[in-house]
Design an enzyme around this catalytic site. Structure first.
Site, PDB file in Angstrom:
ATOM      1  N   CYS A  77       0.855  -1.180   0.000  1.00 30.73           N
ATOM      2  CA  CYS A  77       0.000   0.000   0.000  1.00 30.73           C
ATOM      3  C   CYS A  77       0.900   1.243   0.000  1.00 30.73           C
ATOM      4  CB  CYS A  77      -0.887  -0.001   1.245  1.00 30.73           C
ATOM      5  SG  CYS A  77      -1.842   1.509   1.461  1.00 30.73           S
ATOM      6  N   CYS A 151      -8.491  -4.542 -10.273  1.00 28.05           N
ATOM      7  CA  CYS A 151      -8.014  -3.457 -11.124  1.00 28.05           C
ATOM      8  C   CYS A 151      -7.558  -2.325 -10.203  1.00 28.05           C
ATOM      9  CB  CYS A 151      -9.162  -3.017 -12.030  1.00 28.05           C
ATOM     10  SG  CYS A 151      -8.715  -1.735 -13.191  1.00 28.05           S
TER      11      CYS A 151
HETATM   12 ZN   LIG Z   1      -2.807   1.066   3.438  1.00 24.94          ZN
END
Ligand SMILES: [Zn+2]
Length: 172
Positions: A77, A151
């Site tokens: 992330c 996606c």
């Molecule tokens: Zn995160």
């Protein structure tokens, strides 16, 4: 609703009655996860990252860093560093965004019903910091093990190449 175990709208306002600034934010707080104020995110992220990750924006197709990347590694992330996807599940969808047929592990991402733009879609967010990653589509006939396509915006991810990984898992 029933397939989405965690309630989207069940967030309790954390820190009610805190002195000083009380920024009323919608749907951001999740207990036990990375929590930062909107101002903090703005400071830490580039404007483009902020727009996609925190405002559920979408980068233009074929412009992102990773849509055509085949480097082996783990995709984290971009906002909090949680490991979300790996190159093992990445496939060439030719849709202009990095596509995966599964997350690194269920629980690393969370799903939210998205009915914006007149479409019924499933939004994918980072389970740790609740940042927007992209959408997941199913049954498109890509011939992957799950027939799903995560996606994901390149700008939501950061690829840590296998060689650069300190704790590399032995593979074949
Ligand atoms: Zn995160």
């Amino acid at each position: 609703m029933s397939i989405f175990g965690n309630s989207i709208f069940g967030n309790k306002a954390a820190g009610v009655g805190g002195a000083g600034e009380s920024t009323a934010q919608e749907g951001a707080a999740q207990e036990g996860t990375v929590q930062k104020s909107d101002a903090q995110w703005r400071e830490e992220l580039t404007p483009e990252e902020y727009h996609v990750l925190r405002q559920a924006g979408t980068e233009r197709p074929y412009t992102g860093e990773y849509w055509d990347t085949h480097t082996e590694g783990v995709y984290q992330c971009r906002a909090c560093g949680a490991e979300l996807f790996t190159s093992n599940e990445k496939f060439d969808s030719h849709c202009g965004w990095p596509s995966f047929w599964a997350p690194l592990a269920e629980g690393n991402v969370r799903y939210i019903h998205d009915r914006t733009l007149g479409m019924e879609r499933i939004e994918v967010r980072c389970a740790s910091c609740d940042s927007h990653l992209g959408h997941v589509f199913e049954g498109e006939g890509y011939g992957t093990p799950t027939d799903q396509r995560y996606c994901i915006n390149s700008v939501s991810l950061r690829l840590v190449a296998k060689d650069a990984e300190p704790e590399g898992t032995p593979q074949s």
